[in-house]
Design a protein around this motif. Structure first.
Motif, PDB file in Angstrom:
ATOM      1  N   LEU A   9      83.341 -71.916  27.371  1.00 42.28           N
ATOM      2  CA  LEU A   9      83.215 -73.364  27.198  1.00 42.28           C
ATOM      3  C   LEU A   9      84.082 -73.838  26.036  1.00 42.28           C
ATOM      4  N   VAL A  10      84.107 -73.078  24.953  1.00 42.45           N
ATOM      5  CA  VAL A  10      84.933 -73.435  23.794  1.00 42.45           C
ATOM      6  C   VAL A  10      86.416 -73.405  24.170  1.00 42.45           C
ATOM      7  N   ALA A  11      86.828 -72.375  24.909  1.00 40.16           N
ATOM      8  CA  ALA A  11      88.230 -72.276  25.330  1.00 40.16           C
ATOM      9  C   ALA A  11      88.597 -73.450  26.240  1.00 40.16           C
ATOM     10  N   ALA A  12      87.658 -73.844  27.097  1.00 34.32           N
ATOM     11  CA  ALA A  12      87.911 -74.984  27.985  1.00 34.32           C
ATOM     12  C   ALA A  12      88.015 -76.282  27.186  1.00 34.32           C
ATOM     13  N   LEU A  13      87.147 -76.437  26.186  1.00 31.57           N
ATOM     14  CA  LEU A  13      87.226 -77.609  25.319  1.00 31.57           C
ATOM     15  C   LEU A  13      88.574 -77.669  24.602  1.00 31.57           C
ATOM     16  N   ALA A  65      91.116 -78.879  27.067  1.00 33.57           N
ATOM     17  CA  ALA A  65      90.938 -80.261  27.521  1.00 33.57           C
ATOM     18  C   ALA A  65      91.174 -81.262  26.402  1.00 33.57           C
ATOM     19  N   ARG A  66      91.111 -80.783  25.152  1.00 35.47           N
ATOM     20  CA  ARG A  66      91.167 -81.703  24.008  1.00 35.47           C
ATOM     21  C   ARG A  66      92.482 -82.487  23.950  1.00 35.47           C
ATOM     22  N   SER A  67      93.560 -81.884  24.392  1.00 36.08           N
ATOM     23  CA  SER A  67      94.861 -82.549  24.300  1.00 36.08           C
ATOM     24  C   SER A  67      95.153 -83.443  25.505  1.00 36.08           C
ATOM     25  N   PHE A  68      94.204 -83.530  26.443  1.00 33.18           N
ATOM     26  CA  PHE A  68      94.392 -84.365  27.619  1.00 33.18           C
ATOM     27  C   PHE A  68      93.368 -85.494  27.599  1.00 33.18           C
ATOM     28  N   SER A  69      93.748 -86.655  28.041  1.00 26.76           N
ATOM     29  CA  SER A  69      92.826 -87.784  28.137  1.00 26.76           C
ATOM     30  C   SER A  69      92.406 -87.920  29.586  1.00 26.76           C
ATOM     31  N   ASP A  70      91.291 -87.287  29.923  1.00 28.50           N
ATOM     32  CA  ASP A  70      90.830 -87.283  31.308  1.00 28.50           C
ATOM     33  C   ASP A  70      89.348 -87.655  31.327  1.00 28.50           C
ATOM     34  N   ARG A  71      89.030 -88.832  31.831  1.00 34.67           N
ATOM     35  CA  ARG A  71      87.653 -89.320  31.816  1.00 34.67           C
ATOM     36  C   ARG A  71      86.730 -88.405  32.608  1.00 34.67           C
ATOM     37  N   ILE A 120      89.084 -77.437  34.570  1.00 33.61           N
ATOM     38  CA  ILE A 120      89.933 -77.790  33.433  1.00 33.61           C
ATOM     39  C   ILE A 120      91.248 -77.022  33.504  1.00 33.61           C
ATOM     40  N   ALA A 121      91.159 -75.737  33.860  1.00 31.07           N
ATOM     41  CA  ALA A 121      92.389 -74.949  33.993  1.00 31.07           C
ATOM     42  C   ALA A 121      93.292 -75.524  35.073  1.00 31.07           C
ATOM     43  N   GLY A 122      92.672 -76.060  36.134  1.00 28.95           N
ATOM     44  CA  GLY A 122      93.472 -76.644  37.208  1.00 28.95           C
ATOM     45  C   GLY A 122      94.090 -77.968  36.836  1.00 28.95           C
ATOM     46  N   VAL A 123      93.348 -78.784  36.082  1.00 30.28           N
ATOM     47  CA  VAL A 123      93.834 -80.120  35.715  1.00 30.28           C
ATOM     48  C   VAL A 123      94.803 -80.053  34.537  1.00 30.28           C
ATOM     49  N   CYS A 124      94.436 -79.258  33.529  1.00 32.10           N
ATOM     50  CA  CYS A 124      95.187 -79.253  32.270  1.00 32.10           C
ATOM     51  C   CYS A 124      96.170 -78.093  32.156  1.00 32.10           C
ATOM     52  N   SER A 164      96.352 -73.729  32.108  1.00 33.27           N
ATOM     53  CA  SER A 164      95.591 -72.752  31.331  1.00 33.27           C
ATOM     54  C   SER A 164      96.470 -72.159  30.232  1.00 33.27           C
ATOM     55  N   ASP A 165      95.834 -71.376  29.387  1.00 32.73           N
ATOM     56  CA  ASP A 165      96.552 -70.598  28.389  1.00 32.73           C
ATOM     57  C   ASP A 165      95.991 -69.183  28.422  1.00 32.73           C
ATOM     58  N   GLU A 166      96.513 -68.315  27.600  1.00 38.51           N
ATOM     59  CA  GLU A 166      96.120 -66.903  27.663  1.00 38.51           C
ATOM     60  C   GLU A 166      94.623 -66.712  27.434  1.00 38.51           C
ATOM     61  N   GLU A 167      94.083 -67.398  26.423  1.00 39.59           N
ATOM     62  CA  GLU A 167      92.662 -67.209  26.102  1.00 39.59           C
ATOM     63  C   GLU A 167      91.770 -67.759  27.205  1.00 39.59           C
ATOM     64  N   LEU A 168      92.090 -68.931  27.715  1.00 39.51           N
ATOM     65  CA  LEU A 168      91.295 -69.503  28.802  1.00 39.51           C
ATOM     66  C   LEU A 168      91.383 -68.638  30.042  1.00 39.51           C
ATOM     67  N   ASP A 169      92.573 -68.150  30.367  1.00 40.64           N
ATOM     68  CA  ASP A 169      92.730 -67.265  31.527  1.00 40.64           C
ATOM     69  C   ASP A 169      91.871 -66.007  31.384  1.00 40.64           C
ATOM     70  N   ARG A 170      91.909 -65.407  30.204  1.00 37.88           N
ATOM     71  CA  ARG A 170      91.166 -64.161  29.965  1.00 37.88           C
ATOM     72  C   ARG A 170      89.661 -64.373  30.133  1.00 37.88           C
ATOM     73  N   LEU A 171      89.133 -65.419  29.503  1.00 32.77           N
ATOM     74  CA  LEU A 171      87.694 -65.664  29.547  1.00 32.77           C
ATOM     75  C   LEU A 171      87.257 -66.189  30.910  1.00 32.77           C
ATOM     76  N   LEU A 172      88.118 -66.978  31.561  1.00 35.69           N
ATOM     77  CA  LEU A 172      87.769 -67.479  32.887  1.00 35.69           C
ATOM     78  C   LEU A 172      87.684 -66.337  33.888  1.00 35.69           C
ATOM     79  N   ALA A 173      88.574 -65.371  33.771  1.00 34.85           N
ATOM     80  CA  ALA A 173      88.502 -64.195  34.653  1.00 34.85           C
ATOM     81  C   ALA A 173      87.184 -63.456  34.450  1.00 34.85           C
ATOM     82  N   GLN A 174      86.760 -63.333  33.191  1.00 37.19           N
ATOM     83  CA  GLN A 174      85.461 -62.709  32.930  1.00 37.19           C
ATOM     84  C   GLN A 174      84.329 -63.518  33.556  1.00 37.19           C
TER      85      GLN A 174
END
Length: 599
Positions: A247-251, A254-260, A318-322, A324-334
């Motif tokens: 959740l933290v990695a997703a936040l 998402a923080r750099s995107f303005s998506d309601r 979030i990974a689909g809209v924004c 992903s990055d290495e950390e999000l990819d790693r944790l999302l796979a888990q």
């Protein structure tokens, strides 16, 4: 509270000196003996155990410790089961010899324990176990197979439930043992998961000898004892924080995107986490009082593990809209490979719903924000939905209800008192709402006025949710179809359980907003109550059938308010977005963590 905050600071300092990468399910998958020994040296394993076994610390202090470990996904599997389940079981049921031999090792963080419950033909149905222990000279010989045993490949001992007798029903004649993993005849076969990891195992017992002094408690009393063990297992922060690093990695992404839409999605998740944490606090209080609440543990387990899976889906979105990055990819796979197990381990969601459903009925405890005031409110507002609004308004004016909670002074009534009146308005479908005029008269600062309106709207929603649920429970208990009451059908009982858990989650969120008054907790209460309103109204009409869709039935007085209040003024979607915007603020998870824990 000071004890808990001191522990938070100390745990953060200890973990800051390590280089662990955050991982999901770290309490099941992250095995690090050195970290467990460090935690043991600090006195943080078995910290709640009573003297002379432990320090007698509060369960709230242990909750603070647990939260900080899960926040960073620390590898704590080596001691988790022993601390959470085996130690308390030995304290409650173990012999002096077992206590003296194993409790110090657990506290030191040097004993890894497995849990041998499930079998190839007995998963959720533990009463169907076939592993048998036969009496021999000096002890027992055990034959059978256990499966899905976490950390058995690394464990020093395993807790084992086996059948020792045949008399009576399936739940009789069961006994608990503590088995040395080096025992001759005991073999372990690792089971590879979807992730490619091996933390599950199959254990095969072939004439394994266990001495008499390794029996836990009374021979044949295993079913009652294991019920306590499972309550310890099901209730805990690990049921809703196992996916927190994701959740933290997703936040962060998402923080750099303005998506309601993402703000709304993240806000709803964060709000439910606030309520789940309050359920956990309530469970901690019950444990401090020497009680093991199977109902609270089941609700926390059911709702928490469903939320864990929602976190994975939100992160995937979030990974689909924004991107992903290495950390999000790693944790999302888990998360994708690990979280399907969340609603299975420790008892499936269906089993939890059965436990919760059985608790509903006339004997269930009333939920109140002001216990002394509730009977007065119910007496005054009984069948208010059919009263003349002006006559009722004069009555409430004479009672001074439009002035309750307008200040922080006790003699003028507290906000909790006004929340109880608001809940009564919902519970009795009163045509006079009370709280808007009470707040208008108070002349509060805009921010405080908004906070209170959010809480009181949530309380009114809770009251209508409570009434719609109780009406539905009564209906399905008395309405017969196919020769038996509707509640006898599992699908109906589980739908009732879902209504009850949504009600209780809303209640928890509102109590948290009353006890920890911030804009964030008020928004969370409003969000959770609105979500519960949607689901409870739908299920109430479904279970009432065609009669519940007519104005001839009184159900519409309550569900109509649920829909109207859910969408009024600060509508649910806007509230969720506000929560989402709050937790997306800053550059770390500090806002989210503060919202959930108050730390």
């Amino acid at each position: 509270m000071l004890e808990a905050e001191a522990i938070r600071d100390a745990v953060r300092a200890l973990l800051a000196g390590r280089n662990d990468r955050p991982m999901l399910d770290s309490w099941m998958r992250g095995l690090d003996r050195d970290l467990s020994r460090s935690l043991g040296s600090a006195g943080w394993i078995g910290m709640t155990w009573p003297a002379p076994f432990g320090e007698g610390a509060s369960q709230l202090a242990r909750l603070a410790l647990t939260e900080e470990l899960l926040r960073v996904g620390a590898p704590v599997c080596a001691h988790w089961t022993a601390d959470r389940q085996i130690g308390p079981s030995l304290i409650r049921y173990g012999s002096v010899k077992l206590q003296e031999e194993f409790l110090p090792r657990i506290r030191q963080g040097s004993l890894i324990c497995g849990i041998g419950l499930s079998e190839p033909d007995a998963g959720s149905d533990l009463a169907a176990i076939r592993t048998r222990a036969r009496r021999v000279e000096g002890g027992w010989t055990i034959d059978g197979t256990k499966v899905w045993t976490t950390s058995a490949h690394a464990a020093d001992v395993t807790y084992l439930l086996a059948r020792t007798g045949e008399a009576g029903g399936r739940k009789e004649g069961l006994t608990e043992f503590l088995v040395d993993m080096t025992s001759p005849g005991l073999s372990v076969r690792p089971i590879t998961e979807l992730s490619g990891e091996c933390h599950f195992n199959e254990m095969i017992f072939e004439s394994v000898f266990v001495p008499d002094d390794r029996v836990i408690g009374e021979v044949g009393n295993g079913w009652q004892q294991v019920a306590d063990t499972l309550a310890f297992e099901r209730g805990g922060a690990e049921r809703y924080l196992s996916s927190y690093p994701l959740l933290v990695a997703a936040l962060d992404r998402a923080r750099s995107f303005s998506d309601r839409g993402l703000s709304v999605r993240l806000g709803a998740i964060a709000a439910r986490m606030v309520a789940l944490r309050r359920l956990n606090v309530d469970l901690a209080h019950s444990l401090d009082q020497g009680q093991v609440s199977a109902l609270l543990a089941a609700e926390l387990k059911l709702l928490g593990t469903l939320l864990e899976q929602d976190v994975v889906e939100a992160a995937r979105e979030i990974a689909g809209v924004c991107g992903s990055d290495e950390e999000l990819d790693r944790l999302l796979a888990q998360g994708i490979t690990a979280m399907p197990a969340a609603t299975i381990r420790g008892g499936t969601s269906e089993v939890m719903r059965s436990i919760i459903g059985r608790s509903e009925g006339p004997a269930r405890p009333l939920r109140s924000f002001s216990p002394e005031l509730r009977p007065v409110v119910d007496d005054v507002l009984d069948e208010a939905w059919s009263a003349d609004a002006e006559v009722l308004r004069r009555t409430l004016t004479d009672l001074g209800w439009f002035e309750v909670g307008s200040t922080d002074e006790e003699d003028g009534g507290t906000l909790a008192d006004l929340a109880e009146i608001s809940a009564g308005v919902g519970r009795h479908a009163s045509p006079v709402e009370v709280w808007p005029e009470a707040l208008d008269a108070a002349g509060l600062e805009p921010q405080e006025d908004t906070r209170r309106r959010l809480v009181l709207r949530a309380a009114a929603l809770f009251g209508a949710i409570d009434r719609a649920t109780s009406m539905t429970v009564e209906h399905v208990a008395t309405r017969h179809q196919f020769g038996k009451p509707l509640i006898a059908f599992q699908a109906v009982a589980h739908a009732v359980a879902e209504m009850a858990t949504e009600r209780d989650l809303a209640y928890a969120a509102i109590r948290e907003a009353l006890d920890r008054p911030t804009t964030g907790t008020a928004l969370a209460a409003r969000s959770v109550a609105a979500g519960a309103a949607t689901r409870v109204a739908a299920l109430a009409h479904q279970l009432h059938g065609a009669m519940g869709l007519t104005q001839e039935h009184t159900l519409h007085h309550f569900t109509g308010r649920l829909w109207a209040w859910r969408d009024a003024e600060e509508a649910a979607v806007r509230v969720d977005q506000q929560v989402g915007d709050l937790v997306l603020g800053g550059t770390s998870d500090a806002q989210l963590w503060s919202l959930i824990t108050g730390s």
